[in-house]
Design a protein around this motif. Structure first.
Motif, mmCIF file in Angstrom:
data_model
loop_
_atom_site.group_PDB
_atom_site.id
_atom_site.type_symbol
_atom_site.label_atom_id
_atom_site.label_comp_id
_atom_site.label_asym_id
_atom_site.label_seq_id
_atom_site.Cartn_x
_atom_site.Cartn_y
_atom_site.Cartn_z
ATOM 1 N N ILE A 49 4.418 -2.824 -0.586
ATOM 2 C CA ILE A 49 3.318 -2.794 -1.553
ATOM 3 C C ILE A 49 3.707 -1.980 -2.778
ATOM 4 O O ILE A 49 3.399 -2.347 -3.919
ATOM 5 C CB ILE A 49 2.039 -2.238 -0.895
ATOM 6 C CG1 ILE A 49 1.569 -3.181 0.223
ATOM 7 C CG2 ILE A 49 0.927 -2.049 -1.920
ATOM 8 C CD1 ILE A 49 0.512 -2.589 1.131
ATOM 9 N N GLU A 50 4.396 -0.871 -2.560
ATOM 10 C CA GLU A 50 4.857 -0.044 -3.685
ATOM 11 C C GLU A 50 5.769 -0.848 -4.605
ATOM 12 O O GLU A 50 5.609 -0.836 -5.838
ATOM 13 C CB GLU A 50 5.595 1.182 -3.165
ATOM 14 C CG GLU A 50 6.145 2.067 -4.283
ATOM 15 C CD GLU A 50 6.977 3.225 -3.755
ATOM 16 O OE1 GLU A 50 7.245 4.147 -4.548
ATOM 17 O OE2 GLU A 50 7.382 3.193 -2.574
ATOM 18 N N SER A 53 3.790 -3.422 -6.525
ATOM 19 C CA SER A 53 2.924 -2.759 -7.514
ATOM 20 C C SER A 53 3.718 -2.354 -8.751
ATOM 21 O O SER A 53 3.265 -2.533 -9.884
ATOM 22 C CB SER A 53 2.252 -1.535 -6.897
ATOM 23 O OG SER A 53 1.437 -1.890 -5.797
ATOM 24 N N LYS A 54 4.898 -1.795 -8.527
ATOM 25 C CA LYS A 54 5.730 -1.373 -9.652
ATOM 26 C C LYS A 54 6.234 -2.564 -10.457
ATOM 27 O O LYS A 54 6.410 -2.486 -11.678
ATOM 28 C CB LYS A 54 6.901 -0.533 -9.152
ATOM 29 C CG LYS A 54 6.487 0.846 -8.651
ATOM 30 C CD LYS A 54 7.673 1.655 -8.161
ATOM 31 C CE LYS A 54 7.243 3.069 -7.774
ATOM 32 N NZ LYS A 54 8.371 3.879 -7.271
ATOM 33 N N PHE A 57 1.932 -4.894 -11.024
ATOM 34 C CA PHE A 57 0.709 -4.271 -11.530
ATOM 35 C C PHE A 57 0.949 -3.606 -12.876
ATOM 36 O O PHE A 57 0.073 -3.611 -13.754
ATOM 37 C CB PHE A 57 0.146 -3.252 -10.546
ATOM 38 C CG PHE A 57 -1.078 -2.546 -11.091
ATOM 39 C CD1 PHE A 57 -2.270 -3.241 -11.257
ATOM 40 C CD2 PHE A 57 -1.022 -1.224 -11.487
ATOM 41 C CE1 PHE A 57 -3.394 -2.618 -11.793
ATOM 42 C CE2 PHE A 57 -2.134 -0.592 -12.022
ATOM 43 C CZ PHE A 57 -3.326 -1.294 -12.174
ATOM 44 N N THR A 58 2.109 -3.018 -13.057
ATOM 45 C CA THR A 58 2.391 -2.346 -14.324
ATOM 46 C C THR A 58 2.301 -3.325 -15.496
ATOM 47 O O THR A 58 1.792 -2.970 -16.575
ATOM 48 C CB THR A 58 3.780 -1.690 -14.278
ATOM 49 O OG1 THR A 58 4.740 -2.665 -13.835
ATOM 50 C CG2 THR A 58 3.798 -0.513 -13.335
ATOM 51 N N ILE A 70 3.406 3.956 -11.311
ATOM 52 C CA ILE A 70 2.912 3.916 -9.935
ATOM 53 C C ILE A 70 3.671 4.940 -9.097
ATOM 54 O O ILE A 70 4.906 4.958 -9.070
ATOM 55 C CB ILE A 70 3.099 2.515 -9.317
ATOM 56 C CG1 ILE A 70 2.218 1.482 -10.030
ATOM 57 C CG2 ILE A 70 2.818 2.542 -7.822
ATOM 58 C CD1 ILE A 70 0.746 1.605 -9.727
ATOM 59 N N TYR A 385 -6.704 -1.701 -10.372
ATOM 60 C CA TYR A 385 -5.740 -1.946 -9.289
ATOM 61 C C TYR A 385 -6.398 -2.729 -8.160
ATOM 62 O O TYR A 385 -5.786 -3.659 -7.611
ATOM 63 C CB TYR A 385 -5.185 -0.623 -8.767
ATOM 64 C CG TYR A 385 -4.079 -0.785 -7.753
ATOM 65 C CD1 TYR A 385 -2.757 -0.920 -8.155
ATOM 66 C CD2 TYR A 385 -4.357 -0.819 -6.385
ATOM 67 C CE1 TYR A 385 -1.724 -1.068 -7.229
ATOM 68 C CE2 TYR A 385 -3.338 -0.967 -5.448
ATOM 69 C CZ TYR A 385 -2.034 -1.097 -5.870
ATOM 70 O OH TYR A 385 -1.021 -1.260 -4.955
ATOM 71 N N TRP A 388 -6.649 -6.353 -9.189
ATOM 72 C CA TRP A 388 -5.321 -6.986 -9.121
ATOM 73 C C TRP A 388 -4.900 -7.203 -7.671
ATOM 74 O O TRP A 388 -4.445 -8.286 -7.301
ATOM 75 C CB TRP A 388 -4.309 -6.094 -9.841
ATOM 76 C CG TRP A 388 -2.876 -6.479 -9.614
ATOM 77 C CD1 TRP A 388 -2.177 -7.442 -10.284
ATOM 78 C CD2 TRP A 388 -1.975 -5.905 -8.661
ATOM 79 N NE1 TRP A 388 -0.890 -7.509 -9.794
ATOM 80 C CE2 TRP A 388 -0.739 -6.572 -8.800
ATOM 81 C CE3 TRP A 388 -2.078 -4.894 -7.707
ATOM 82 C CZ2 TRP A 388 0.380 -6.262 -8.020
ATOM 83 C CZ3 TRP A 388 -0.983 -4.593 -6.929
ATOM 84 C CH2 TRP A 388 0.240 -5.264 -7.082
ATOM 85 N N TYR A 389 -5.089 -6.182 -6.861
ATOM 86 C CA TYR A 389 -4.589 -6.206 -5.489
ATOM 87 C C TYR A 389 -5.231 -7.315 -4.662
ATOM 88 O O TYR A 389 -4.553 -7.964 -3.853
ATOM 89 C CB TYR A 389 -4.865 -4.844 -4.832
ATOM 90 C CG TYR A 389 -4.218 -4.666 -3.482
ATOM 91 C CD1 TYR A 389 -2.917 -4.212 -3.374
ATOM 92 C CD2 TYR A 389 -4.924 -4.940 -2.306
ATOM 93 C CE1 TYR A 389 -2.310 -4.027 -2.140
ATOM 94 C CE2 TYR A 389 -4.333 -4.768 -1.070
ATOM 95 C CZ TYR A 389 -3.028 -4.313 -0.993
ATOM 96 O OH TYR A 389 -2.437 -4.146 0.230
#
Length: 483
Positions: A49-50, A53-54, A57-58, A70, A385, A388-389
């Motif tokens: 997930i990290e 996200s990086k 999501f950024t 993140i 977030y 988005w998630y």
């Protein structure tokens, strides 16, 4: 409009922007730099997930005027609850979002530590629609709703749609169901099949459909049959070590043994408590509960020595080293069984529905909702977030990477079902997932239950005495909640 009337209108407008950010376009001001910190257990799903996200999501956040860094704040599972509790107790802003175990929602919401998301859902109808129309009902109720006494999973979508319950998160890591694993090479071996039928009078299950009919009582037969001593034969080969019928996690740590005991407990028709009256006496020590505990101890006979201390590492080691015929494990951890670098039986493992008992089938609910800290200084980005998630695109991408999801449309897709060896069993098992307490006294209830169940497996107390002792201790704890 007068200045007096303008003030409340502006206040509402600003509040709306916090939970429903508006995209910016070319020519807009410079991006606002924000560090978004997300608390997570230290495990592979968090890392996946990290990374996503990086990567994504950024870029997504830039559309709304934010240059986001993140940061994932990891803690080992054994200390993760203490990490979140200490941050919240200090009312610290160091965490913006957190993957919280479902059972912690009561404590964190009553303490004012996490934000109720009802307004967020009203402002973001696409997220609300995804929850109400495309998320498993049991996940909705057990992950997101508090208080939930007297509510049933099938009630959750309508109650959330109508705003009649408090919603505290969105599904975060929906590792929501334990999966049954077995050695397909042993169960299909001609000599073993013939010997089993001669001894027990029925056939070993061969197909996924056969396993769907298996009762826990039959699992006990399987475990007894495949337990062998060093020097005996198994599937035509002489064993160099003792071999065991089944291995389960019986450790006292956190919720370990409870998660493995409860599918049997519930399948015998027992309940931990009456959620409405908050009473345990007569429920956790009912005749059905005691029969379930006695049966669990039947399985312990066919587990490796030191069964009370077997944790996840021990379970995985024993099974991947080819020393047990059956086990149960979360989807999030199952990949190691199929890794040729880590598992001697990577090509010999298959999955099944959790067994039933007399037609009643349950598995323990796992996974975590994603919640927003009340003390975050970046609430608008935290809400962004969440949006988005839980979008369709990100949920699908995560499901295919992780091998689990709570979204119905993904669960039923061929792409998901064929993405990992365990995903079909996961998709079938999740509908039977059930949670335990989520009230603020959860940790005390769990600690008492863990201690007694572990002592039972160690042979320090009988199954009947164990369930009576749990009832006694739980009654003492629950009196605080009934005041």
């Amino acid at each position: 409009m007068t200045r007096k009337k303008l003030v409340p209108v502006l206040t509402l407008f600003i509040a709306a922007l916090l939970i429903f950010p508006v995209p910016i376009f070319l020519g807009s001001p410079e991006l606002k730099k924000v560090t978004l910190t997300i608390a997570s257990p230290e495990w592979l799903p968090g890392k996946i997930i990290e990374e996503l996200s990086k990567e994504k999501f950024t870029e997504y956040a830039k559309q709304y005027g934010y240059d986001v860094e993140i940061v994932f704040d990891y803690s080992p599972w054994g200390t993760y609850y203490q990490r979140l509790s200490s941050v919240f107790a200090a009312r610290s802003s160091e965490i913006d979002l957190a993957f919280s175990d479902s059972q912690w929602i009561g404590e964190f919401s009553e303490g004012g530590h996490i934000i109720k998301l009802n307004d967020f859902l009203e402002a973001n109808p696409e997220v609300k629609k995804a929850l109400v129309e495309d998320t498993m009902e049991n996940v909705l109720l057990y992950y997101l709703v508090y208080p939930r006494a007297g509510l049933k999973p099938e009630d959750a979508p309508k109650l959330i749609e109508e705003g009649k319950v408090n919603v505290w998160g969105i599904p975060g890591t929906a590792d929501a169901a334990l999966i049954f694993h077995y050695r397909k090479d042993l169960f299909s071996h001609p000599e073993e099949r013939a010997a089993f039928k001669a001894k027990y009078g029925y056939e070993l299950p061969q197909t996924y459909e056969d396993w769907a009919k298996v009762d826990w009582v039959q699992v006990r037969d399987f475990a007894e049959f495949f337990t062998r001593k060093k020097g005996e034969k198994l599937a035509g080969e002489v064993l160099e070590d003792d071999f065991y019928g089944i291995v389960l996690n019986n450790a006292r740590d956190y919720d370990f043994i409870s998660c493995f005991f409860l599918p049997i407990f519930w399948s015998w028709g027992a309940e931990l408590w009456n959620e409405t009256t908050m009473t345990a006496e007569g429920y956790v020590n009912s005749p059905q509960a005691k029969e379930a505990a006695k049966f669990y101890m039947e399985l312990v006979k066919f587990m490796p020595p030191g069964a009370p201390s077997i944790d996840y590492d021990g379970l995985i080691t024993i099974f991947t080293q080819g020393r047990a015929a059956m086990t149960v494990l979360w989807a999030s951890m199952s990949a190691i069984f199929f890794d040729p670098k880590a598992s001697k039986v990577y090509d010999k493992v298959a999955e099944a529905l959790m067994p039933h008992h007399d037609g009643v089938r349950y598995t323990t609910l796992g996974g975590q909702p994603l919640v927003v800290s009340s003390y975050s200084r970046n609430k608008e980005v935290a809400f962004l977030y969440l949006k988005w998630y839980y979008s369709d695109t990100i949920q699908k991408e995560l499901a295919l990477k992780l091998g689990f999801t709570a979204r119905k449309s993904i669960l039923n897709s061929e792409e998901f079902l064929n993405s990992h060896p365990w995903t079909r069993a996961y998709a079938d098992n999740i509908k039977y997932a059930k949670d335990f307490w989520n009230i603020p006294l959860y940790s005390k209830l769990l600690e008492a239950q863990q201690e007694v169940l572990n002592a039972m497996v160690a042979g320090q107390i009988s199954p009947e005495e164990a369930m009576d002792l749990i009832a006694q201790r739980h009654e003492e704890i629950l009196r605080q909640a009934r005041k």
